[in-house]
Design a protein around this motif. Structure first.
Motif, PDB file in Angstrom:
ATOM      1  N   LEU A  62       0.870  -1.173   0.000  1.00 55.35           N
ATOM      2  CA  LEU A  62       0.000   0.000   0.000  1.00 55.35           C
ATOM      3  C   LEU A  62       0.906   1.223   0.000  1.00 55.35           C
ATOM      4  O   LEU A  62       1.706   1.424   0.913  1.00 55.35           O
ATOM      5  CB  LEU A  62      -0.892   0.003   1.243  1.00 55.35           C
ATOM      6  CG  LEU A  62      -1.730   1.259   1.496  1.00 55.35           C
ATOM      7  CD1 LEU A  62      -2.688   1.514   0.334  1.00 55.35           C
ATOM      8  CD2 LEU A  62      -2.509   1.134   2.796  1.00 55.35           C
ATOM      9  N   TYR A  63       0.826   2.035  -1.040  1.00 57.61           N
ATOM     10  CA  TYR A  63       1.680   3.200  -1.212  1.00 57.61           C
ATOM     11  C   TYR A  63       0.829   4.449  -1.077  1.00 57.61           C
ATOM     12  O   TYR A  63      -0.144   4.636  -1.817  1.00 57.61           O
ATOM     13  CB  TYR A  63       2.355   3.161  -2.587  1.00 57.61           C
ATOM     14  CG  TYR A  63       3.466   4.157  -2.775  1.00 57.61           C
ATOM     15  CD1 TYR A  63       4.801   3.769  -2.685  1.00 57.61           C
ATOM     16  CD2 TYR A  63       3.201   5.495  -3.049  1.00 57.61           C
ATOM     17  CE1 TYR A  63       5.832   4.683  -2.861  1.00 57.61           C
ATOM     18  CE2 TYR A  63       4.222   6.414  -3.220  1.00 57.61           C
ATOM     19  CZ  TYR A  63       5.535   5.999  -3.123  1.00 57.61           C
ATOM     20  OH  TYR A  63       6.554   6.913  -3.288  1.00 57.61           O
ATOM     21  N   ILE A  64       1.180   5.311  -0.137  1.00 58.56           N
ATOM     22  CA  ILE A  64       0.420   6.531   0.112  1.00 58.56           C
ATOM     23  C   ILE A  64       1.305   7.738  -0.166  1.00 58.56           C
ATOM     24  O   ILE A  64       2.414   7.840   0.369  1.00 58.56           O
ATOM     25  CB  ILE A  64      -0.093   6.565   1.560  1.00 58.56           C
ATOM     26  CG1 ILE A  64      -1.043   5.384   1.789  1.00 58.56           C
ATOM     27  CG2 ILE A  64      -0.795   7.875   1.859  1.00 58.56           C
ATOM     28  CD1 ILE A  64      -1.447   5.192   3.218  1.00 58.56           C
ATOM     29  N   SER A  65       0.830   8.639  -1.008  1.00 60.10           N
ATOM     30  CA  SER A  65       1.601   9.835  -1.366  1.00 60.10           C
ATOM     31  C   SER A  65       0.872  11.095  -0.914  1.00 60.10           C
ATOM     32  O   SER A  65      -0.338  11.221  -1.120  1.00 60.10           O
ATOM     33  CB  SER A  65       1.839   9.888  -2.876  1.00 60.10           C
ATOM     34  OG  SER A  65       2.483  11.103  -3.232  1.00 60.10           O
ATOM     35  N   PHE A 122      -5.166   2.598   7.496  1.00 61.44           N
ATOM     36  CA  PHE A 122      -4.214   1.519   7.785  1.00 61.44           C
ATOM     37  C   PHE A 122      -4.927   0.347   8.454  1.00 61.44           C
ATOM     38  O   PHE A 122      -4.715  -0.818   8.103  1.00 61.44           O
ATOM     39  CB  PHE A 122      -3.110   2.028   8.713  1.00 61.44           C
ATOM     40  CG  PHE A 122      -1.958   2.676   7.997  1.00 61.44           C
ATOM     41  CD1 PHE A 122      -1.893   2.719   6.616  1.00 61.44           C
ATOM     42  CD2 PHE A 122      -0.922   3.261   8.708  1.00 61.44           C
ATOM     43  CE1 PHE A 122      -0.835   3.322   5.958  1.00 61.44           C
ATOM     44  CE2 PHE A 122       0.145   3.867   8.070  1.00 61.44           C
ATOM     45  CZ  PHE A 122       0.184   3.898   6.690  1.00 61.44           C
ATOM     46  N   SER A 123      -5.750   0.666   9.447  1.00 55.82           N
ATOM     47  CA  SER A 123      -6.455  -0.378  10.201  1.00 55.82           C
ATOM     48  C   SER A 123      -7.377  -1.192   9.309  1.00 55.82           C
ATOM     49  O   SER A 123      -7.457  -2.420   9.422  1.00 55.82           O
ATOM     50  CB  SER A 123      -7.256   0.254  11.347  1.00 55.82           C
ATOM     51  OG  SER A 123      -6.413   0.934  12.247  1.00 55.82           O
ATOM     52  N   SER A 124      -8.074  -0.494   8.417  1.00 55.71           N
ATOM     53  CA  SER A 124      -9.028  -1.197   7.553  1.00 55.71           C
ATOM     54  C   SER A 124      -8.337  -2.026   6.472  1.00 55.71           C
ATOM     55  O   SER A 124      -8.928  -2.979   5.948  1.00 55.71           O
ATOM     56  CB  SER A 124      -9.969  -0.178   6.890  1.00 55.71           C
ATOM     57  OG  SER A 124      -9.266   0.653   5.982  1.00 55.71           O
ATOM     58  N   ARG A 128      -5.059  -6.743   4.077  1.00 60.08           N
ATOM     59  CA  ARG A 128      -4.997  -6.840   2.611  1.00 60.08           C
ATOM     60  C   ARG A 128      -3.602  -6.571   2.065  1.00 60.08           C
ATOM     61  O   ARG A 128      -3.318  -6.913   0.922  1.00 60.08           O
ATOM     62  CB  ARG A 128      -5.989  -5.853   1.985  1.00 60.08           C
ATOM     63  CG  ARG A 128      -7.455  -6.197   2.238  1.00 60.08           C
ATOM     64  CD  ARG A 128      -8.371  -5.214   1.553  1.00 60.08           C
ATOM     65  NE  ARG A 128      -8.117  -5.166   0.107  1.00 60.08           N
ATOM     66  CZ  ARG A 128      -8.690  -4.279  -0.697  1.00 60.08           C
ATOM     67  NH1 ARG A 128      -9.536  -3.375  -0.208  1.00 60.08           N
ATOM     68  NH2 ARG A 128      -8.429  -4.284  -1.985  1.00 60.08           N
ATOM     69  N   TYR A 129      -2.741  -5.934   2.898  1.00 58.38           N
ATOM     70  CA  TYR A 129      -1.407  -5.575   2.421  1.00 58.38           C
ATOM     71  C   TYR A 129      -0.349  -5.934   3.446  1.00 58.38           C
ATOM     72  O   TYR A 129      -0.576  -5.903   4.643  1.00 58.38           O
ATOM     73  CB  TYR A 129      -1.353  -4.075   2.062  1.00 58.38           C
ATOM     74  CG  TYR A 129      -2.224  -3.773   0.879  1.00 58.38           C
ATOM     75  CD1 TYR A 129      -1.737  -3.931  -0.415  1.00 58.38           C
ATOM     76  CD2 TYR A 129      -3.559  -3.414   1.049  1.00 58.38           C
ATOM     77  CE1 TYR A 129      -2.553  -3.718  -1.506  1.00 58.38           C
ATOM     78  CE2 TYR A 129      -4.385  -3.200  -0.044  1.00 58.38           C
ATOM     79  CZ  TYR A 129      -3.873  -3.354  -1.325  1.00 58.38           C
ATOM     80  OH  TYR A 129      -4.687  -3.170  -2.407  1.00 58.38           O
ATOM     81  N   LEU A 153       2.593   6.623  15.270  1.00 62.83           N
ATOM     82  CA  LEU A 153       3.838   5.879  15.466  1.00 62.83           C
ATOM     83  C   LEU A 153       3.600   4.573  16.211  1.00 62.83           C
ATOM     84  O   LEU A 153       4.278   3.575  15.946  1.00 62.83           O
ATOM     85  CB  LEU A 153       4.852   6.757  16.213  1.00 62.83           C
ATOM     86  CG  LEU A 153       5.352   7.979  15.444  1.00 62.83           C
ATOM     87  CD1 LEU A 153       6.341   8.779  16.285  1.00 62.83           C
ATOM     88  CD2 LEU A 153       5.987   7.575  14.122  1.00 62.83           C
ATOM     89  N   THR A 154       2.634   4.570  17.124  1.00 61.79           N
ATOM     90  CA  THR A 154       2.262   3.317  17.796  1.00 61.79           C
ATOM     91  C   THR A 154       1.710   2.326  16.783  1.00 61.79           C
ATOM     92  O   THR A 154       2.034   1.135  16.810  1.00 61.79           O
ATOM     93  CB  THR A 154       1.210   3.589  18.891  1.00 61.79           C
ATOM     94  OG1 THR A 154       1.779   4.435  19.885  1.00 61.79           O
ATOM     95  CG2 THR A 154       0.766   2.279  19.549  1.00 61.79           C
ATOM     96  N   ARG A 155       0.896   2.819  15.850  1.00 61.44           N
ATOM     97  CA  ARG A 155       0.359   1.973  14.780  1.00 61.44           C
ATOM     98  C   ARG A 155       1.474   1.413  13.908  1.00 61.44           C
ATOM     99  O   ARG A 155       1.454   0.238  13.542  1.00 61.44           O
ATOM    100  CB  ARG A 155      -0.627   2.792  13.933  1.00 61.44           C
ATOM    101  CG  ARG A 155      -1.011   2.191  12.580  1.00 61.44           C
ATOM    102  CD  ARG A 155      -1.676   0.850  12.706  1.00 61.44           C
ATOM    103  NE  ARG A 155      -2.912   0.906  13.464  1.00 61.44           N
ATOM    104  CZ  ARG A 155      -3.672  -0.144  13.689  1.00 61.44           C
ATOM    105  NH1 ARG A 155      -3.319  -1.330  13.231  1.00 61.44           N
ATOM    106  NH2 ARG A 155      -4.775  -0.023  14.399  1.00 61.44           N
ATOM    107  N   VAL A 156       2.472   2.235  13.616  1.00 67.55           N
ATOM    108  CA  VAL A 156       3.608   1.788  12.811  1.00 67.55           C
ATOM    109  C   VAL A 156       4.325   0.630  13.490  1.00 67.55           C
ATOM    110  O   VAL A 156       4.614  -0.403  12.877  1.00 67.55           O
ATOM    111  CB  VAL A 156       4.594   2.955  12.567  1.00 67.55           C
ATOM    112  CG1 VAL A 156       5.925   2.435  12.020  1.00 67.55           C
ATOM    113  CG2 VAL A 156       3.990   3.956  11.591  1.00 67.55           C
TER     114      VAL A 156
END
Length: 242
Positions: A62-65, A122-124, A128-129, A153-156
């Motif tokens: 998943l690439y986010i720009s 990210f959570s959803s 999938r990725y 950052l916790t999610r990361v």
């Protein structure tokens, strides 16, 4: 709830033998990779190369720009001879999501809301990725509240603990130094990008500040060029000086 056990990172090949050797084996997976540097230093190009390595290894990306539209991301990657991104996007192995708000006025409310949406996204998408790339976090981290940045950052770290790779690019001095220090300390791989002139030509330099999970000792500086005809090219230091 069962406790998640972190899996030791194992390098993934970049498909460039010289670069793999200089990185100590390749791109550590899973890991949190922070790529920091000034404009034009090669951050986005390196994020494309990492995406290519992950895709070649069979991972979904998943690439986010925050700086380009989906079409622009694909075109930029294709221009530097990384065509796997376009192909993976068409096959559904790579999703490219743009949060580029051209002409919008950024403030703490907009920045915080955008980062919250990103966390929820990210959570959803986490099942999938296998890997997430954010290019770049500069504008989000510049305006979002400190609490929401901490949540992000916790999610990361949670994603890395779930055996995923997270790549974040960041413009140097775009955020306050305290946050920058935390990001560098939290990362498993910290690459500081720069530029250097040798023999009348400007090359890009990847300074390897930290790399956990390398099989062998990585080199501290890697000089490279992006040739329109052959793409990413590691430049031997002796050749660059000549």
């Amino acid at each position: 709830m069962a406790r998640e056990i972190a899996i030791p990172p194992k390098p993934i090949s970049t498909n460039i033998e010289e670069l793999d050797i200089k990185l100590g084996g390749g791109i550590p997976f899973p890991s949190f990779i922070l790529i920091e540097g000034d404009h034009g230093s090669g951050k986005t190009s390196l994020s494309f190369l990492i995406a290519d390595a992950l895709l070649r290894a069979g991972h979904r990306v998943l690439y986010i720009s925050t700086e380009s539209s989906t079409k622009e991301v694909i075109n930029k990657a294709t221009r530097i001879r990384i065509d796997s991104i376009r192909k993976a996007f068409m096959r559904g192995m790579m999703m490219i999501y743009s949060v580029h708000l051209a002409g919008s006025k950024w403030d703490e409310i907009v920045g915080t809301r955008a980062l919250k949406i990103l966390i929820n996204y990210f959570s959803s998408m986490e099942d999938r990725y296998d890997s997430f790339i954010l290019d770049s976090a500069s504008i989000l981290f510049s305006y979002a509240s400190r609490d929401i940045i901490n949540d992000f950052l916790t999610r990361v770290r949670n994603e890395v603990n779930r055996s995923k790779c997270v790549v974040i690019t960041l413009h140097t001095k775009s955020i306050d130094e305290q946050l920058a220090i935390r990001l560098r300390a939290t990362s498993d791989v910290y690459l500081l990008m720069g530029l250097a002139e040798y023999g009348g030509k400007v090359y890009k330099v990847m300074n390897v500040k930290k790399i956990h999970g390398a099989e062998t000792r990585a080199e501290s500086s890697i000089v490279f060029d992006i040739d329109p005809n052959i793409g990413f090219r590691v430049v031997p230091l002796s050749l660059a000086i000549a």
